[in-house]
Design a protein around this motif. Structure first.
Motif, PDB file in Angstrom:
ATOM      1  N   SER A 363       0.809  -1.216   0.000  1.00  0.00           N
ATOM      2  CA  SER A 363       0.000   0.000   0.000  1.00  0.00           C
ATOM      3  C   SER A 363       0.844   1.269   0.000  1.00  0.00           C
ATOM      4  O   SER A 363       0.296   2.365  -0.171  1.00  0.00           O
ATOM      5  N   LEU A 387      -0.084   6.706   0.535  1.00  0.00           N
ATOM      6  CA  LEU A 387      -0.756   5.520   1.076  1.00  0.00           C
ATOM      7  C   LEU A 387      -2.072   5.313   0.345  1.00  0.00           C
ATOM      8  O   LEU A 387      -2.895   6.232   0.249  1.00  0.00           O
ATOM      9  N   ARG A 388      -2.269   4.119  -0.178  1.00  0.00           N
ATOM     10  CA  ARG A 388      -3.507   3.812  -0.908  1.00  0.00           C
ATOM     11  C   ARG A 388      -4.703   3.890   0.028  1.00  0.00           C
ATOM     12  O   ARG A 388      -4.613   3.564   1.219  1.00  0.00           O
ATOM     13  N   HIS A 390      -8.205   3.057   1.837  1.00  0.00           N
ATOM     14  CA  HIS A 390      -8.800   1.843   2.399  1.00  0.00           C
ATOM     15  C   HIS A 390      -7.730   0.788   2.698  1.00  0.00           C
ATOM     16  O   HIS A 390      -7.869  -0.390   2.378  1.00  0.00           O
ATOM     17  N   SER A 391      -6.631   1.247   3.289  1.00  0.00           N
ATOM     18  CA  SER A 391      -5.556   0.338   3.672  1.00  0.00           C
ATOM     19  C   SER A 391      -5.508   0.177   5.187  1.00  0.00           C
ATOM     20  O   SER A 391      -5.908   1.074   5.932  1.00  0.00           O
ATOM     21  N   ARG A 392      -5.027  -0.955   5.620  1.00  0.00           N
ATOM     22  CA  ARG A 392      -4.832  -1.204   7.045  1.00  0.00           C
ATOM     23  C   ARG A 392      -3.376  -0.950   7.393  1.00  0.00           C
ATOM     24  O   ARG A 392      -2.467  -1.463   6.736  1.00  0.00           O
ATOM     25  N   ALA A 419       1.626  -1.674   5.565  1.00  0.00           N
ATOM     26  CA  ALA A 419       0.290  -1.267   5.122  1.00  0.00           C
ATOM     27  C   ALA A 419      -0.149  -2.161   3.969  1.00  0.00           C
ATOM     28  O   ALA A 419       0.588  -2.340   2.998  1.00  0.00           O
ATOM     29  N   ILE A 420      -1.355  -2.739   4.106  1.00  0.00           N
ATOM     30  CA  ILE A 420      -1.940  -3.566   3.052  1.00  0.00           C
ATOM     31  C   ILE A 420      -3.403  -3.185   2.897  1.00  0.00           C
ATOM     32  O   ILE A 420      -4.010  -2.605   3.811  1.00  0.00           O
ATOM     33  N   LEU A 421      -3.977  -3.511   1.752  1.00  0.00           N
ATOM     34  CA  LEU A 421      -5.372  -3.184   1.505  1.00  0.00           C
ATOM     35  C   LEU A 421      -6.298  -4.015   2.386  1.00  0.00           C
ATOM     36  O   LEU A 421      -6.014  -5.179   2.688  1.00  0.00           O
ATOM     37  N   GLU A 422      -7.416  -3.410   2.788  1.00  0.00           N
ATOM     38  CA  GLU A 422      -8.461  -4.144   3.486  1.00  0.00           C
ATOM     39  C   GLU A 422      -9.152  -5.060   2.476  1.00  0.00           C
ATOM     40  O   GLU A 422      -9.641  -4.613   1.438  1.00  0.00           O
ATOM     41  N   ASP A 453       0.023  -8.528  -4.331  1.00  0.00           N
ATOM     42  CA  ASP A 453      -0.645  -7.444  -3.621  1.00  0.00           C
ATOM     43  C   ASP A 453      -1.534  -8.068  -2.540  1.00  0.00           C
ATOM     44  O   ASP A 453      -2.728  -8.284  -2.730  1.00  0.00           O
ATOM     45  N   THR A 455      -3.831  -8.721   0.687  1.00  0.00           N
ATOM     46  CA  THR A 455      -4.869  -7.986   1.418  1.00  0.00           C
ATOM     47  C   THR A 455      -5.131  -8.688   2.748  1.00  0.00           C
ATOM     48  O   THR A 455      -4.566  -9.735   3.046  1.00  0.00           O
TER      49      THR A 455
END
Length: 537
Positions: A363, A387-388, A390-392, A419-422, A453, A455
């Protein structure tokens, strides 16, 4: 004369051969009988040879021989086709771990090191397992502190001081559930002020050294196993273990932390050596072609590890070098940057809580490293990074880290922000359709890329606790994890102890939790078991 059962059976077979051959040596029934007898002899000798081979391999491991030099009767298949070892490993203690899994995740940090402007730092009691939820706080909002000044201590062990990571003004004493202390926030000064210390003399006793470390604020960085709690200053550990590399997904390169600071590192090691009557073991990375810089360390026992994650976990290394238990088997562990903190204290007489933190994960548009201090504010730490949405955000790695926000703070022991996408979008037919690549220990869906990628989607929900061999594929430890977890769930203390609960901490089972088809929260269950064992004394 006495015979074992296999020997007795063989004698009976030989006697039967003789009788049969005298009666009718050329009959067809004799040929079948001879064939069965010959097959029995072959099977018997195969069993004898296999058992002897296994015993020799076990003995070679106990003698400290590495996997490439296991003294079995026959070479294993993977030994015949293994690549050539680098020269620096040929005369070293090497452990080649066959179990494990490297998650093919994108977002590995580059070697670029930045220094973001962080103004807020916090120390959080929940970062220290075993600490009472409401410690004794000795500061109030508005107080001014120097780096190294005590801000709270445990009511059970008041000798252990938890000190300010930076100098500045205390701007918040935040509370959580049931009035527990969530964190104490400090607004940092532009020019840092450090508490002054009277360093112990070179010939100081171990007791004097321990008291100085307790007073200075670096003691909470030393953790004790079993349970991974803050080390008890009244215990002399059997050994001390330090892992010098991180194999977690897109984890940091710890050799960057000691670049240009090997003198500080060696000073820290010299202090750590005086804390135990045993040995200080250094877990070294044996996967590369070049010798790691930590190999230059003096006064320690060096052990190299090769294999996929979790080869870099200190718990895995302890398990293979000298397993932990109870009583006199208590050991201590430290991280690389904690040793550097001790070295700075004894070289320059100040508490320097500097941290090199990996800003990683798919992310982030430009993963890199950030130089900061313990407890940095997450939002300020990652400022300047795209930061993308809707990322966690995770303090730590994706397997064992803690979910946080931009208003949160870096955990005391973490040297990574991920950081990774939800992954909360619905997926047509779920896992039934192999529409895209995904990280999995199962070969059902082929993975061609090493930069997925990832999630947060777990591709399933908690379900019945089934028994399979997925844990054994990813855990390079001789522990029956499924049975241990079930023993914890039913509070079977005897089985918990016998199945190895003392050897594990949550990060050691994090990869097994990722691979679990039952979607069981293994780290949470293990921590529950630790709570039970501590309560039982």
């Amino acid at each position: 004369m006495k015979f074992t059962k296999p020997a007795g059976l063989l004698l009976l077979l030989v006697a039967a051969f003789a009788l049969q051959s005298q009666a009718d040596p050329l009959s067809g029934g004799n040929l079948v009988f001879y064939g069965i007898a010959a097959l029995s002899l072959i099977i018997f000798f195969y069993i004898v040879v296999s058992v002897a081979d296994n015993f020799m391999v076990i003995e070679s491991k106990q003698m400290g021989l590495n996997a490439e030099k296991e003294a079995g009767l026959f070479p294993h298949f993977n030994q015949l086709f293994r690549g050539k070892l680098p020269d620096y490993l040929k005369k070293s203690h090497v452990y080649s771990l066959r179990a494990g899994y490297d998650i093919p995740m994108a977002g590995e940090p580059s070697d670029d090191i930045r220094e973001p402007k962080v103004t807020r730092f916090a120390l959080s009691p929940p970062d220290f397992f075993g600490l009472r939820p409401i410690p004794k706080v000795v500061v109030e909002e508005g107080d001014t502190v120097k780096a190294g000044d005590p801000i709270f201590y445990d009511k059970q062990l008041s000798r252990i001081k938890f000190c300010a990571p930076v100098s500045g003004e205390v701007i918040g004493v935040n509370r959580g559930l049931k009035r527990s202390i969530a964190n104490i926030v400090i607004l940092a000064d532009k020019e840092q002020q450090y508490r002054e210390y009277d360093l112990p003399k070179g010939n100081a006793s171990r007791e004097e050294l321990v008291e100085f470390l307790l007073e200075s604020g670096v003691w909470p960085a030393i953790r004790q196993r079993p349970y991974n709690i803050v080390a008890d200053p009244d215990i002399v550990p059997r050994d001390i273990f330090i892992s010098t590399f991180d194999t977690s997904p897109v984890g940091p390169d710890l050799s960057l932390a000691v670049r240009g600071r090997m003198d500080v590192w060696q000073t820290g090691i010299n202090v750590v050596r005086r804390l135990t009557d045993g040995l200080v073991y250094l877990g070294l990375d044996g996967r590369g072609k070049k010798e790691p810089p930590f190999a230059m360390t003096r006064g320690v026992e060096k052990r190299y590890f090769r294999g996929a994650h979790p080869a870099g976990n200190v718990g895995v290394q302890i398990h293979h070098i000298h397993p932990v238990g109870t009583g006199d088997n208590t050991v201590w562990t430290l991280d690389v940057q904690d040793v550097l903190m001790i070295g700075e204290l004894f070289q320059h007489g100040r508490l320097d809580t500097s941290r090199l933190v990996a800003i990683s994960g798919p992310s982030f548009s430009d993963p890199c490293y950030a130089r900061t201090k313990i407890g940095a504010n997450i939002g300020e730490l990652i400022a300047g990074h795209d930061l993308r949405e809707h990322s966690r955000i995770i303090s730590g790695d994706v397997l064992s880290g803690t979910q946080t926000t931009k208003d949160g703070f870096l955990n005391f022991f973490d040297n990574q922000v991920t950081a990774i996408l939800e992954g909360d979008e619905p997926e047509l037919f779920g896992w039934l359709l192999p529409i895209k690549e995904r990280a999995s220990v199962s070969p059902t869906i082929p993975v061609l890329s090493n930069h997925l990628d990832i999630t947060t989607n777990t591709h399933g929900e908690k379900r019945a606790f089934v028994v399979n061999n997925d844990y054994e594929q990813v855990m390079p430890m001789d522990i029956y994890l499924t049975f241990l977890m079930k023993s914890i769930l039913v509070n079977d203390l005897e089985n918990m102890e016998g199945l190895g609960i003392y050897e594990l901490v949550p990060e050691d089972v994090a990869l097994a939790e990722f691979a679990c088809v039952s979607k069981q929260p293994l780290q949470q269950i293990l921590r529950q078991g630790h709570d039970t064992m501590i309560a039982q004394g």
